[in-house]
Write a protein that holds these residues in place. Structure first.
Motif: not given
Length: 412
Positions: A271-277, A371-384
């Motif tokens: 969540e932190r990465l999504r809010d702050d690249p 890559a990790l910033t884009a995944l955090a920003r663009r995937l909605d509610a990701p889960r394993l």
């Protein structure tokens, strides 16, 4: 748990998902002897010292006849190409590394990697756009594998229409580093040798083209440069280009995949990465400490008797340096089993150290950050979908073979 079984347990696939308790046990004795001529080093300061010790050789030809071999040695023996500079010692190593660095980074080409930032971001977004309407993807097959291979193709100047062939060769060669216990070893070696031969022939043809009509790509620079160290031979260019393909992409696949897994296990950090690249920079450094893509360096050897950690390692012995164990050494890092991107001092061993520190580290760092910033920003509610995921067989290049992630949709 007896000392003489620890290395076998680390290599055992049953422990691939979580080798870290074994590393804790391993560190109780900084240097362990396993067999007659195999020594395993697992603590931070001892590993760091040996990585900077000129009495340590990376050239397999210096191993004594009875020393333990590895998959890397078998790979080199089967390869139609000569060893790349990664597997050589000074002065040959230093000459080839300098020549390779000139078109790749400072001081001669300081903006090569950073100048690719925009293109890398476009590749990342294109791959995520390719998820389409799916609500579940395999991060490895759909994202973290094709991304660095595509980047290497662009860096070397592989024509777009040939990228699919390059991907196929890379996939086959990578499979040779990641043995299938249920497969036919002879067939695997044959396929790997064939892929390396075809790759060499293809690169040889490109070398001929770039010799007559060079472009602004790295392969052209390797072919045409005339610096203080002279010019690379054709075989040196071939082995260097193959190294950039294999080593440069395999480790980055694991770095991005391990990073995605770690973020999904730490949703507050995600969540932190999504809010702050801007968090991506220290986050990737902590990731390289916490879940390094290269877990250990096998097939080093001693050129003289070396006393370290209270043990004398004799000349000609086989030496394994367990980087991932050193990265979690509590004598170096407080609370080492906690993932903490705010850690103030992350001088990790994730890219090695000394003269053989990872040549492609600047590019790998940038790829993982984007890559990790884009995944955090663009995937909605990701889960394993599965935790732990299935891992690759390889104990050296450790990472999930598949990482299935579900999500509610894509953000723009």
């Amino acid at each position: 748990m007896t000392q003489d079984t620890l290395l076998r347990q680390i290599i055992d696939y049953a422990n691939r998902a979580d080798p870290y308790p074994l590393y804790t046990e391993l560190r109780k004795k900084p240097v362990r002897q396993e067999g007659d001529e195999l020594f395993v080093v697992s603590t931070y300061w001892e590993i760091k010292s040996l990585l900077h010790d000129p009495r340590i050789s990376s050239d397999a030809r210096n191993l004594s006849p009875g020393a333990a071999g590895t998959l890397l040695q078998e790979e080199e023996e089967a390869s139609p190409l000569p060893p790349a500079f990664l597997r050589l010692d000074p002065p040959e190593h230093d000459r080839l590394r300098r020549m390779t660095m000139r078109p790749f980074g400072p001081p001669e080409t300081p903006r090569r990697v950073d100048g690719m930032r925009g293109e890398l971001a476009r590749i990342v977004d294109g791959l995520i756009d390719g998820f389409g309407d799916r609500k579940q993807v395999d991060i490895v097959d759909d994202f973290s594998y094709p991304f660095p291979v595509t980047v290497i193709c662009r860096l070397l100047g592989i024509p777009r229409e040939d990228e699919a062939r390059f991907h196929a060769w890379a996939d086959t060669i990578a499979a040779g580093l990641d043995p299938d216990p249920g497969g036919d070893p002879g067939e695997q070696r044959r396929a790997t040798h064939e892929a390396r031969t075809e790759l060499g022939m293809y690169l040889s043809g490109l070398i001929d083209e770039r010799s007559g009509a060079p472009g602004d790509d790295m392969l052209s620079a390797l072919v045409t440069q005339h610096g203080p160290d002279g010019q690379m031979t054709r075989m040196e260019v071939l082995s260097t280009a193959a190294l950039l393909l294999i080593a440069g992409h395999e480790t980055t696949v694991n770095l991005i995949t391990n990073g995605t897994l770690t973020l999904l296990r730490n949703p507050d950090v995600l969540e932190r990465l999504r809010d702050d690249p801007r968090l991506a920079v220290p986050l990737v450094e902590e990731l390289l400490r916490f879940e390094p893509p290269v877990q250990l360096l096998p097939q080093r050897t001693t050129l003289a008797d070396i006393d370290i950690g209270g043990t004398t390692i004799p000349k000609g012995a086989s030496l394994w340096l367990v980087l991932a164990a050193g990265n979690r050494d509590p004598k170096r890092f407080p609370d080492p089993d906690r993932f903490d991107p705010d850690r103030p001092d992350i001088q990790h061993l994730g890219f090695g150290s000394g003269i053989h520190n990872c040549f492609g580290a600047p590019l790998a760092r940038l790829e993982a950050q984007l890559a990790l910033t884009a995944l955090a920003r663009r995937l909605d509610a990701p889960r394993l979908v599965e935790d732990p995921p299935p891992y690759r067989q390889n104990a050296v290049l450790r990472g999930p073979r598949h990482l299935n992630v579900s999500f509610d949709g894509l953000r723009s």
